[in-house]
Write a protein that holds these residues in place. Structure first.
Motif, PDB file in Angstrom:
ATOM      1  N   ILE A 215     103.940  25.262  26.256  1.00 31.33           N
ATOM      2  CA  ILE A 215     104.365  23.852  27.170  1.00 31.33           C
ATOM      3  C   ILE A 215     103.859  22.744  26.635  1.00 31.33           C
ATOM      4  O   ILE A 215     102.521  22.602  26.170  1.00 31.33           O
ATOM      5  CB  ILE A 215     103.645  24.083  28.885  1.00 31.33           C
ATOM      6  CG1 ILE A 215     104.396  25.284  29.263  1.00 31.33           C
ATOM      7  CG2 ILE A 215     104.059  22.796  29.590  1.00 31.33           C
ATOM      8  CD1 ILE A 215     103.924  25.564  30.650  1.00 31.33           C
TER       9      ILE A 215
ATOM     10  N   PHE B 187     112.110  21.638  22.454  1.00 33.82           N
ATOM     11  CA  PHE B 187     112.847  22.700  22.715  1.00 33.82           C
ATOM     12  C   PHE B 187     113.546  23.396  21.690  1.00 33.82           C
ATOM     13  O   PHE B 187     113.665  24.730  21.529  1.00 33.82           O
ATOM     14  CB  PHE B 187     114.064  22.397  23.925  1.00 33.82           C
ATOM     15  CG  PHE B 187     113.258  22.108  25.395  1.00 33.82           C
ATOM     16  CD1 PHE B 187     112.512  23.175  25.913  1.00 33.82           C
ATOM     17  CD2 PHE B 187     113.441  20.962  26.037  1.00 33.82           C
ATOM     18  CE1 PHE B 187     111.895  22.640  26.886  1.00 33.82           C
ATOM     19  CE2 PHE B 187     113.047  20.564  27.070  1.00 33.82           C
ATOM     20  CZ  PHE B 187     112.056  21.503  27.826  1.00 33.82           C
TER      21      PHE B 187
ATOM     22  N   SER C 241     103.701  25.598  38.349  1.00 37.17           N
ATOM     23  CA  SER C 241     104.693  25.712  36.993  1.00 37.17           C
ATOM     24  C   SER C 241     103.959  26.750  35.972  1.00 37.17           C
ATOM     25  O   SER C 241     104.817  27.466  35.407  1.00 37.17           O
ATOM     26  CB  SER C 241     105.109  24.506  36.545  1.00 37.17           C
ATOM     27  OG  SER C 241     104.261  23.716  35.882  1.00 37.17           O
TER      28      SER C 241
ATOM     29  N   CYS D 158     105.703  30.237  34.925  1.00 36.16           N
ATOM     30  CA  CYS D 158     105.601  30.298  33.342  1.00 36.16           C
ATOM     31  C   CYS D 158     105.431  31.605  32.640  1.00 36.16           C
ATOM     32  O   CYS D 158     105.816  32.367  32.193  1.00 36.16           O
ATOM     33  CB  CYS D 158     105.118  29.097  32.616  1.00 36.16           C
ATOM     34  SG  CYS D 158     105.043  29.339  30.727  1.00 36.16           S
TER      35      CYS D 158
ATOM     36  N   ASP E 155     108.494  24.379  28.020  1.00 32.86           N
ATOM     37  CA  ASP E 155     108.624  23.283  29.005  1.00 32.86           C
ATOM     38  C   ASP E 155     108.063  22.027  28.381  1.00 32.86           C
ATOM     39  O   ASP E 155     107.331  22.125  27.291  1.00 32.86           O
ATOM     40  CB  ASP E 155     108.031  23.525  30.486  1.00 32.86           C
ATOM     41  CG  ASP E 155     108.734  22.685  31.719  1.00 32.86           C
ATOM     42  OD1 ASP E 155     109.535  21.999  31.153  1.00 32.86           O
ATOM     43  OD2 ASP E 155     108.082  22.859  32.611  1.00 32.86           O
ATOM     44  N   TYR E 156     108.623  21.055  28.995  1.00 32.95           N
ATOM     45  CA  TYR E 156     108.042  19.589  28.449  1.00 32.95           C
ATOM     46  C   TYR E 156     107.577  18.828  29.795  1.00 32.95           C
ATOM     47  O   TYR E 156     108.377  18.534  30.573  1.00 32.95           O
ATOM     48  CB  TYR E 156     109.134  18.947  27.806  1.00 32.95           C
ATOM     49  CG  TYR E 156     108.677  17.592  26.773  1.00 32.95           C
ATOM     50  CD1 TYR E 156     108.563  17.970  25.482  1.00 32.95           C
ATOM     51  CD2 TYR E 156     108.496  16.503  27.464  1.00 32.95           C
ATOM     52  CE1 TYR E 156     108.330  16.714  24.785  1.00 32.95           C
ATOM     53  CE2 TYR E 156     108.093  15.483  26.684  1.00 32.95           C
ATOM     54  CZ  TYR E 156     108.022  15.753  25.247  1.00 32.95           C
ATOM     55  OH  TYR E 156     107.590  14.566  24.542  1.00 32.95           O
TER      56      TYR E 156
END
Length: 488
Positions: free
Chosen positions: A78, A93, A114, A118, A99-100
């Motif tokens: 991430i 990506f 989150s 994940c 994720d960012y």
């Protein structure tokens, strides 16, 4: 066991703050401020999740992301970065980021949730990946050929069993379009093609049948194909045929052999019964009529009865003839395909005792004049004899040579545990390990060959001498080898 997270962040204050929050949430946290140290920890610790700042070590974040995804692609990464432009997120990506997240992190609770999601998704992906890998390895190891054929009648997938069953590696068949179809025996190829084409039509049905295929070593093998219900395209017709192919060579040959032996045994029993029922009254009647003929030589009745007795005697001789073995049909037979085919049938007997078998027969060895079915049985008996007398983990070597219009095949067996069988004992064998040679000797003699046996210390050698088959130039196209290569 708590999940481990690697934080790669050069801002010591932010790294410490995130570390404290994650440890309070039950995670095991490791930190790094430089790209080199971070990569070493990533390799050594194999963390469950990575939080990466793109600005690490100046501008090493993207390169570090690429290195980590190449090293452990299943580990989710991430991005936690202060760069808010959309192009950075797109590049991340593309490189495999999960994720960012932009700095500053507004809600640590939302951020931690989150991370948990994940990790759950990552664990599920790993389980799916591991299951897929396990199933793929299982399919590759199955003793049947798993196949997929597309609408162009070309293979898209074959497992490794094709090497063992057909002699061809999957890649050899995949690289040569329709090469599999070309190797199907001509008489069975039409049925196979018709079944494939019907399976690619709308409302296609599964098919199941046996066919013959020319092995890479030159002999035919019996196969059974079974398709499964194909997936349908939007137009209602399947785009491929899926199924499996099983090797039925051993079962097919043994079934044929057993059926033939059963028929011969039944015919022999019936013939013996009929001959017995005819001979007894025939002998009595013949003796009585001859006495009458001697007493009344002019009587026509005795002549008629004698003629009928002679006719019955000839009929009895014809019935008795059925007890004789089948006629031998001598043709040109190739030894390498014959021996390779027999090895396919008897390999389990050798593997049971870990006996290695080295077949050193040249492809250009001239054909012999023999009966092909008899030749198969001769080598079954010979190698079966070797399996009986060679000790555990021993070896059998098969070689051939030419001399004086003869082709001689030698079987060297070592070490052997029984004394050499004398030729005179083969006439009336009483031991199981002599029965193979006794049957072999009779078959060799029927085709005009000779069997020689000798032993020295723990080494035994069997030599079969057979006449070489002379093929005229106009008949060369009829040889089995040419028929095999005609498909290419």
């Amino acid at each position: 066991m708590p999940h481990s997270i690697l934080i790669i962040e050069d801002d010591e204050h932010l790294r410490g703050s995130i570390t404290a929050s994650l440890e309070d949430a039950g995670f095991k946290v490791h930190g790094a401020a430089e790209a080199g140290v971070a990569m070493d920890l990533f390799v050594q610790l194999a963390p469950d999740l990575v939080l990466l700042d793109l600005g690490i070590s100046g501008d090493e974040g993207m390169r570090l992301l690429d290195d980590m995804k190449m090293t452990r692609p299943s580990t989710p990464v991430i991005i936690v970065s202060g760069r808010t432009h959309i192009t950075y997120a797109i590049d991340a990506f593309k490189s495999g980021a999960f994720d960012y997240v932009t700095k500053p992190i507004l809600s640590m609770d939302v951020f931690i949730n989150s991370l948990r999601n994940c990790l759950k998704q990552s664990r599920l992906r790993r389980r799916i990946h591991d299951t897929q890998g396990h199933l793929f390895r299982l399919v590759q190891k199955l003793p049947v050929i798993i196949f997929i054929i597309n609408r162009d009648l070309e293979f898209e997938f074959l497992n490794q069993a094709s090497t063992q069953i057909l002699g061809y590696t999957p890649q050899e068949i995949l690289d040569s379009p329709r090469s599999f179809l070309k190797r199907i025996v001509r008489e069975d190829r039409g049925r196979f093609m018709l079944a494939l084409k019907k399976s690619l039509q709308p409302e296609a049905a599964e098919f199941h049948f046996e066919f013959r295929f020319l092995h890479k070593k030159g002999y035919p093998v019996s196969l059974m194909v079974q398709s499964i219900a194909p997936p349908l395209m939007s137009g209602g017709a399947p785009d491929r045929v899926e199924g499996m192919i099983m090797d039925m060579t051993r079962n097919s040959y043994l079934d044929k052999l057993l059926l033939q032996n059963e028929k011969l045994n039944m015919l022999r029993i019936m013939t013996e019964e009929v001959a017995h029922e005819i001979r007894n009254p025939l002998v009595s009647l013949g003796g009585f009529v001859r006495q009458l003929h001697n007493r009344y030589p002019e009587a026509m009745e005795t002549k008629v009865i004698l003629e009928e007795c002679n006719r019955l005697e000839r009929l009895l001789q014809r019935i008795t003839a059925y007890l004789e073995p089948m006629n031998v049909t001598l043709t040109c037979c190739l030894l390498p395909p014959t021996v390779n085919f027999v090895m396919r049938l008897v390999s389990s007997r050798l593997e049971h005792k870990s006996i290695s078998c080295d077949i050193a027969l040249e492809d250009d060895l001239p054909p012999v004049l023999a009966d092909q079915e008899f030749l198969h049985r001769i080598f079954i008996y010979l190698i079966g004899h070797g399996a009986d007398i060679v000790e555990q983990s021993g070896s059998i070597r098969i070689t051939a040579s030419e001399a004086n219009e003869l082709v001689m095949v030698n079987l060297f067996m070592k070490p052997v545990h029984t004394p050499a069988t004398g030729h005179e004992r083969l006439i009336m064998p009483f031991e199981d390990d002599e029965m193979n040679l006794a049957m072999c000797l009779r078959l060799v003699e029927r085709i005009g060959g000779h069997l020689h046996m000798e032993r020295k210390d723990s080494l035994a050698r069997l030599t079969i001498s057979m006449p070489r088959c002379v093929v005229s130039p106009e008949d060369q196209n009829l040889e089995p080898a040419d028929e095999n290569h005609r498909f290419f």
